[in-house]
Scaffold this motif. Structure first.
Motif, PDB file in Angstrom:
ATOM      1  N   GLN A   1      70.233   6.390  16.138  1.00  0.00           N
ATOM      2  CA  GLN A   1      70.232   5.742  14.833  1.00  0.00           C
ATOM      3  C   GLN A   1      71.526   6.072  14.108  1.00  0.00           C
ATOM      4  O   GLN A   1      71.917   7.236  14.029  1.00  0.00           O
ATOM      5  N   VAL A   2      72.184   5.049  13.609  1.00  0.00           N
ATOM      6  CA  VAL A   2      73.408   5.210  12.832  1.00  0.00           C
ATOM      7  C   VAL A   2      73.053   5.044  11.368  1.00  0.00           C
ATOM      8  O   VAL A   2      72.498   4.011  10.969  1.00  0.00           O
ATOM      9  N   ALA A   3      73.330   6.073  10.576  1.00  0.00           N
ATOM     10  CA  ALA A   3      72.896   6.106   9.184  1.00  0.00           C
ATOM     11  C   ALA A   3      73.351   4.865   8.418  1.00  0.00           C
ATOM     12  O   ALA A   3      74.534   4.521   8.408  1.00  0.00           O
ATOM     13  N   GLY A   4      72.376   4.177   7.819  1.00  0.00           N
ATOM     14  CA  GLY A   4      72.670   3.019   7.002  1.00  0.00           C
ATOM     15  C   GLY A   4      73.026   1.765   7.755  1.00  0.00           C
ATOM     16  O   GLY A   4      73.379   0.746   7.143  1.00  0.00           O
ATOM     17  N   HIS A   5      72.912   1.790   9.085  1.00  0.00           N
ATOM     18  CA  HIS A   5      73.339   0.636   9.883  1.00  0.00           C
ATOM     19  C   HIS A   5      72.240   0.080  10.793  1.00  0.00           C
ATOM     20  O   HIS A   5      71.957  -1.112  10.746  1.00  0.00           O
ATOM     21  N   GLY A   6      71.641   0.894  11.649  1.00  0.00           N
ATOM     22  CA  GLY A   6      70.625   0.358  12.548  1.00  0.00           C
ATOM     23  C   GLY A   6      70.299   1.296  13.689  1.00  0.00           C
ATOM     24  O   GLY A   6      70.684   2.473  13.685  1.00  0.00           O
ATOM     25  N   ILE A   7      69.585   0.754  14.668  1.00  0.00           N
ATOM     26  CA  ILE A   7      69.124   1.531  15.825  1.00  0.00           C
ATOM     27  C   ILE A   7      69.746   0.968  17.099  1.00  0.00           C
ATOM     28  O   ILE A   7      69.742  -0.248  17.331  1.00  0.00           O
ATOM     29  N   LEU A   8      70.233   1.885  17.924  1.00  0.00           N
ATOM     30  CA  LEU A   8      70.878   1.555  19.194  1.00  0.00           C
ATOM     31  C   LEU A   8      70.042   2.123  20.332  1.00  0.00           C
ATOM     32  O   LEU A   8      69.614   3.281  20.278  1.00  0.00           O
ATOM     33  N   ALA A   9      69.805   1.327  21.358  1.00  0.00           N
ATOM     34  CA  ALA A   9      69.078   1.783  22.546  1.00  0.00           C
ATOM     35  C   ALA A   9      69.890   1.434  23.782  1.00  0.00           C
ATOM     36  O   ALA A   9      70.489   0.356  23.855  1.00  0.00           O
ATOM     37  N   PHE A  10      69.927   2.345  24.743  1.00  0.00           N
ATOM     38  CA  PHE A  10      70.662   2.065  25.976  1.00  0.00           C
ATOM     39  C   PHE A  10      70.055   2.827  27.142  1.00  0.00           C
ATOM     40  O   PHE A  10      69.337   3.815  26.955  1.00  0.00           O
ATOM     41  N   ARG A  11      70.382   2.341  28.330  1.00  0.00           N
ATOM     42  CA  ARG A  11      69.782   2.836  29.569  1.00  0.00           C
ATOM     43  C   ARG A  11      70.871   3.029  30.617  1.00  0.00           C
ATOM     44  O   ARG A  11      71.869   2.305  30.616  1.00  0.00           O
ATOM     45  N   ASP A  12      70.681   4.005  31.503  1.00  0.00           N
ATOM     46  CA  ASP A  12      71.704   4.273  32.505  1.00  0.00           C
ATOM     47  C   ASP A  12      71.873   3.079  33.450  1.00  0.00           C
ATOM     48  O   ASP A  12      70.959   2.252  33.600  1.00  0.00           O
ATOM     49  N   PRO A  13      73.051   2.950  34.097  1.00  0.00           N
ATOM     50  CA  PRO A  13      73.345   1.769  34.921  1.00  0.00           C
ATOM     51  C   PRO A  13      72.387   1.551  36.092  1.00  0.00           C
ATOM     52  O   PRO A  13      72.296   0.437  36.603  1.00  0.00           O
ATOM     53  N   GLN A  14      71.677   2.605  36.506  1.00  0.00           N
ATOM     54  CA  GLN A  14      70.733   2.439  37.610  1.00  0.00           C
ATOM     55  C   GLN A  14      69.313   2.154  37.125  1.00  0.00           C
ATOM     56  O   GLN A  14      68.451   1.796  37.927  1.00  0.00           O
TER      57      GLN A  14
END
Length: 462
Positions: A173-186
């Motif tokens: 979570q980036v303060a005041g901006h939003g939520i980021l989700a990510f997963r490894d390349p495999q």
């Protein structure tokens, strides 16, 4: 193994995050934490213990805001201090919190690199803190003095994927901006996206398993693809980008064997369907290696192995019985000074129904034999209840290696089958007979739930 969740709603997120963590509690019982964003101000509470132990009303009242992330953990290396619980926080750039499920294989090298070239201090042994600082370093490098944008975050995650080796799924979570989700390349660790329609617009949730989405009234949209990043702004705008060449998901086979809840769907494969197929294929191994006519009843070790045990019994035309009753509320084992108690006796965790064992020849079905001590306790409990013969069948092949990309165990808890022959393993768990699932059958069972899953993380078996 850990459970992670990220929520962006139009109402306070604290209760949603708490309830979602309860639905993911099976993924980790050691520690829990929640972080929320209220007008660019983070609030966080985390500690060791179950979700219900960690959070009280006074904590929930401080977790203000309509967006946040949560985590429940099960560390492989034993007890840790509260500071090692997740999420983690860095104040620059922008202010970022992160929760992570996985293992960073090159964590030690990254710690040195972050300290020397990034001038960043890593305060705990946690891989999550390393991952967060790599992300923060790359976001800073990508910003170039400009305002935060989805493209900037995607550039940062792409650089992170090139630097970090291992298996990971993360919500940040980036303060005041939003939520980021990510997963490894495999795509070794699971992560999925859900949406819920509200009066003020769509609400979004990321979670380790689909069961958390469904339980909170979110509709499952899709899995976050291997190597993909998804960003949802506080205004509800969803952005997604594939950041690495996608070869198809390669999830850990252990998710289907024992880690995930049976009512979850991971990368398009029903966990329950996979476990039914594991039981069906294990029946063929049992038929080939044991005298099926001499077996009186089939019993599961626990809830995890129940679907496979039922299917195995049907396939072999044997009676199925519930012989063990689990205590679902065993409470804590306190780590007291000069105490020799490190775990609760098996009799406090499970009890045998004597009439189901007395004088019978039992076939016990277990999901996987990792720790010989716990398996041995259950076998001996069956004997104490009066079983005349105890055979053991595992829905997974022998676990031969600790492996950071799938499931990791420290050296002091090396897998029971590591370096042991079949007869040594049988003697170690004190069973009269021992049958393991075939590796080819394991792959076939999971592929049967989703034929598109052509690759699996199975290095701990190979």
């Amino acid at each position: 193994m850990c459970g992670i969740v990220g929520v962006l709603a139009h109402a306070p997120a604290n209760q949603i995050l708490y309830d979602a963590l309860l639905l993911l509690q099976h993924r980790g019982q050691q520690a829990a934490g929640i972080s929320t964003d209220n007008d660019s101000v983070f609030a966080m509470h985390k500690a060791n213990g179950l979700v219900t132990d960690v959070f009280r009303t006074r904590h929930m009242r401080t977790l203000r805001g309509c967006a946040g992330i949560g985590h429940c953990s099960c560390a492989a290396y034993g007890p840790s201090c509260d500071e090692e619980a997740q999420p983690f926080y860095v104040n620059a750039p922008y202010g970022i919190t992160l929760a992570h499920n996985g293992q960073v294989a090159n964590g030690d090298a990254l710690r040195r690199e972050l300290s020397v070239t990034g001038r960043r201090h890593i305060n705990t042994p946690s891989d999550a803190e390393v991952l967060l600082n790599v992300l923060a370093h790359e976001v800073h490098a990508a910003s170039q003095g400009e305002s935060l944008s989805p493209a900037m975050l995607f550039t940062a995650v792409a650089c992170l994927q090139r630097r970090v080796q291992g298996s990971y799924a993360a919500v940040a979570q980036v303060a005041g901006h939003g939520i980021l989700a990510f997963r490894d390349p495999q795509g070794i660790r699971p992560l999925c996206l859900g949406v819920r329609t509200a009066i003020d617009g769509n609400e979004y949730m990321f979670a380790s398993e689909s069961v958390a989405l469904e339980g909170m009234g979110f509709s499952y949209v899709r899995d976050v693809a291997p190597g993909e990043a998804v960003y949802v702004t506080l205004a509800g705008e969803l952005h997604a980008r594939q950041l690495s060449v996608q070869q198809g998901a390669r999830p850990s086979a252990f998710e289907f064997v024992s880690l995930a809840r049976p009512d979850s769907v991971i990368d398009g494969a029903s966990v329950y369907a996979a476990r039914l197929k594991l039981g069906e294929l294990l029946a063929e191994q049992v038929r080939a290696q044991l005298d099926v006519g001499a077996i009186d009843v089939v019993m599961p070790f626990d809830d995890i192995s129940r679907p496979a045990a039922i299917q195995l019994a049907l396939k072999l035309k044997l009676d199925y019985r519930e012989g063990f009753i689990q205590n679902r509320y065993p409470g804590r084992t306190f780590d007291l000074p000069q105490s020799d108690i490190v775990r609760k006796p098996v009799s406090q965790r499970v009890n045998a129904i004597g009439t189901e064992f007395h004088g019978k020849r039992i076939l016990l079905v277990e999901d996987a034999i990792v720790d010989a001590a716990s398996t041995r306790e259950i076998v001996q409990l069956a004997r104490q209840a009066g079983a005349a013969f105890v055979a053991l069948a595992s829905t997974a092949p022998p676990v031969l290696h600790p492996k950071v990309y799938g499931v990791d165990w420290p050296a002091r808890r090396k897998p029971a089958s590591m370096g042991a022959t079949h007869d040594e393993m049988r003697a170690n768990v004190t069973a009269d007979a021992l049958v393991f699932q075939d590796l080819k059958a394991l792959k076939a069972a999971i592929a049967g739930a989703n034929p598109a899953l052509r690759e699996l993380e199975i290095s701990c078996f190979a």
